[in-house]
Design a protein around this motif. Structure first.
Motif, PDB file in Angstrom:
ATOM      1  N   THR A   1       0.669  -1.218   0.080  1.00  0.00           N
ATOM      2  CA  THR A   1       0.050  -0.042  -0.089  1.00  0.00           C
ATOM      3  C   THR A   1       0.960   1.052   0.224  1.00  0.00           C
ATOM      4  OG1 THR A   1      -0.168  -0.057   2.383  1.00  0.00           O
ATOM      5  CG2 THR A   1      -1.961  -1.283   1.278  1.00  0.00           C
ATOM      6  N   ARG A   2       2.036   1.187  -0.334  1.00  0.00           N
ATOM      7  CA  ARG A   2       3.035   2.393  -0.258  1.00  0.00           C
ATOM      8  C   ARG A   2       2.804   3.326  -1.343  1.00  0.00           C
ATOM      9  NH1 ARG A   2       7.992   0.964   2.677  1.00  0.00           N
ATOM     10  NH2 ARG A   2       7.546  -1.246   3.701  1.00  0.00           N
ATOM     11  N   ALA A   3       2.048   2.926  -2.349  1.00  0.00           N
ATOM     12  CA  ALA A   3       1.512   4.017  -3.332  1.00  0.00           C
ATOM     13  C   ALA A   3       0.654   5.113  -3.115  1.00  0.00           C
ATOM     14  CB  ALA A   3       1.299   3.235  -4.616  1.00  0.00           C
ATOM     15  N   HIS A   4      -0.059   4.695  -1.803  1.00  0.00           N
ATOM     16  CA  HIS A   4      -1.052   5.586  -1.450  1.00  0.00           C
ATOM     17  C   HIS A   4      -2.039   5.750  -2.346  1.00  0.00           C
ATOM     18  CE1 HIS A   4       1.298   6.550   2.097  1.00  0.00           C
ATOM     19  NE2 HIS A   4       2.418   6.830   1.189  1.00  0.00           N
ATOM     20  N   THR A   5      -2.711   4.750  -2.720  1.00  0.00           N
ATOM     21  CA  THR A   5      -3.953   4.780  -3.746  1.00  0.00           C
ATOM     22  C   THR A   5      -4.959   4.374  -3.092  1.00  0.00           C
ATOM     23  OG1 THR A   5      -3.251   2.779  -4.922  1.00  0.00           O
ATOM     24  CG2 THR A   5      -2.411   4.875  -5.886  1.00  0.00           C
ATOM     25  N   TYR A   6      -6.080   4.322  -3.458  1.00  0.00           N
ATOM     26  CA  TYR A   6      -7.399   3.931  -2.820  1.00  0.00           C
ATOM     27  C   TYR A   6      -8.414   3.504  -3.928  1.00  0.00           C
ATOM     28  CZ  TYR A   6      -5.830   5.817   1.508  1.00  0.00           C
ATOM     29  OH  TYR A   6      -4.817   5.993   2.561  1.00  0.00           O
ATOM     30  N   VAL A   7      -9.129   2.388  -3.658  1.00  0.00           N
ATOM     31  CA  VAL A   7     -10.237   1.848  -4.243  1.00  0.00           C
ATOM     32  C   VAL A   7     -11.420   2.951  -4.378  1.00  0.00           C
ATOM     33  CG1 VAL A   7     -11.931   0.065  -4.821  1.00  0.00           C
ATOM     34  CG2 VAL A   7      -9.870  -0.242  -3.456  1.00  0.00           C
ATOM     35  N   ARG A   8     -11.599   3.299  -5.726  1.00  0.00           N
ATOM     36  CA  ARG A   8     -12.668   4.288  -6.213  1.00  0.00           C
ATOM     37  C   ARG A   8     -13.770   4.196  -5.657  1.00  0.00           C
ATOM     38  NH1 ARG A   8     -12.086   4.595 -12.532  1.00  0.00           N
ATOM     39  NH2 ARG A   8     -10.804   2.582 -12.550  1.00  0.00           N
ATOM     40  N   CYS A   9     -14.552   3.191  -5.286  1.00  0.00           N
ATOM     41  CA  CYS A   9     -15.851   2.798  -4.762  1.00  0.00           C
ATOM     42  C   CYS A   9     -15.916   2.723  -3.375  1.00  0.00           C
ATOM     43  CB  CYS A   9     -16.459   1.791  -5.441  1.00  0.00           C
ATOM     44  SG  CYS A   9     -16.018  -0.035  -5.158  1.00  0.00           S
TER      45      CYS A   9
ATOM     46  N   GLU B   1      -6.629   0.313  -8.874  1.00  0.00           N
ATOM     47  CA  GLU B   1      -7.282  -0.558  -8.743  1.00  0.00           C
ATOM     48  C   GLU B   1      -6.080  -1.764  -8.217  1.00  0.00           C
ATOM     49  OE1 GLU B   1      -7.340   0.848 -11.803  1.00  0.00           O
ATOM     50  OE2 GLU B   1      -9.368   1.470 -11.471  1.00  0.00           O
ATOM     51  N   PRO B   2      -6.716  -2.591  -7.080  1.00  0.00           N
ATOM     52  CA  PRO B   2      -5.713  -3.477  -6.410  1.00  0.00           C
ATOM     53  C   PRO B   2      -4.993  -4.437  -7.154  1.00  0.00           C
ATOM     54  CG  PRO B   2      -7.758  -3.261  -5.443  1.00  0.00           C
ATOM     55  CD  PRO B   2      -7.979  -2.597  -6.442  1.00  0.00           C
TER      56      PRO B   2
ATOM     57  N   GLU C   1     -10.424  -4.907 -11.595  1.00  0.00           N
ATOM     58  CA  GLU C   1     -10.452  -3.763 -12.620  1.00  0.00           C
ATOM     59  C   GLU C   1     -11.858  -3.074 -11.885  1.00  0.00           C
ATOM     60  OE1 GLU C   1      -8.932  -2.573 -14.771  1.00  0.00           O
ATOM     61  OE2 GLU C   1      -7.204  -3.904 -14.851  1.00  0.00           O
ATOM     62  N   TYR C   2     -11.961  -1.566 -12.053  1.00  0.00           N
ATOM     63  CA  TYR C   2     -13.152  -0.957 -11.537  1.00  0.00           C
ATOM     64  C   TYR C   2     -14.219  -1.252 -12.708  1.00  0.00           C
ATOM     65  CZ  TYR C   2     -16.000   2.387  -9.225  1.00  0.00           C
ATOM     66  OH  TYR C   2     -16.931   3.004  -8.765  1.00  0.00           O
ATOM     67  N   THR C   3     -15.390  -1.553 -12.259  1.00  0.00           N
ATOM     68  CA  THR C   3     -16.512  -1.902 -13.272  1.00  0.00           C
ATOM     69  C   THR C   3     -17.145  -0.688 -13.689  1.00  0.00           C
ATOM     70  OG1 THR C   3     -17.903  -2.256 -11.500  1.00  0.00           O
ATOM     71  CG2 THR C   3     -17.007  -4.150 -12.163  1.00  0.00           C
TER      72      THR C   3
END
Length: 176
Positions: A106-114, A141-142, A160-162
């Protein structure tokens, strides 16, 4: 565009059933020995055996800790050590042919959109000692479960986000 960071999830590992065991033999009376010191018991998964079958790398959230980190131990139970540190989750490690490790983090500091409170783990690599961490993928996307193919390529799963409403995309449908 990813949602802003909202902080780490409120979780703490508790001592529990997460153990890494070696079974010495295949009959019912074969002895079993633990490779992780009892004081580090917690949530443990995804062990990977080194190419020379001398070491095992795995992710572990020790009791009382809030993050998963990469750990290593020799198959004889010696040399237990933590490889990565920080307020990040480092998960799903595998050995690479060049002696390095690949894992998700999780070091990239990104979050799931939903689900803006859920961090997205992405692919990363590091040296065998946990140093020189390099994030490979940067997306919202994870990425999960990298595995090494026989020809040296990496296969992994990616959610992938739907682009659909969350409840509709995740709804369970049962036949009458």
């Amino acid at each position: 565009r990813c949602p802003p960071r909202v902080g780490p999830p409120p979780r703490v590992s508790h001592p529990g059933p997460g153990r890494l065991l070696i079974l010495d033999g295949l009959d019912p009376g074969s002895p079993v020995r633990s490779l992780v010191p009892e004081e580090h018991a917690g949530f443990l998964w995804r062990p990977d055996l080194s190419f020379d079958a001398d070491k095992i790398v795995f992710c572990l959230m020790s009791a009382g800790k809030r993050s998963f980190h990469l750990h290593e131990v020799n198959v004889d139970g010696t040399g237990f050590r933590q490889l990565t540190f920080g307020d990040y989750d480092d998960l799903d490690p595998i050995f690479l042919p060049d002696g390095k490790l690949m894992f998700t983090t999780t070091r990239a500091h990104t979050y799931v959109r939903c689900g803006p409170t859920h961090q997205s783990p992405v692919l990363a690599r590091c040296d065998a000692d946990g140093k020189n961490i390099y994030v490979i993928s940067r997306n919202c996307e994870p990425d999960y479960l990298p595995s090494l193919l026989p020809d040296g390529r990496i296969i992994y799963t990616r959610w992938e986000y739907t682009d659909k409403e969350q409840k509709r995309a995740q709804r369970k449908t049962f036949a009458p």
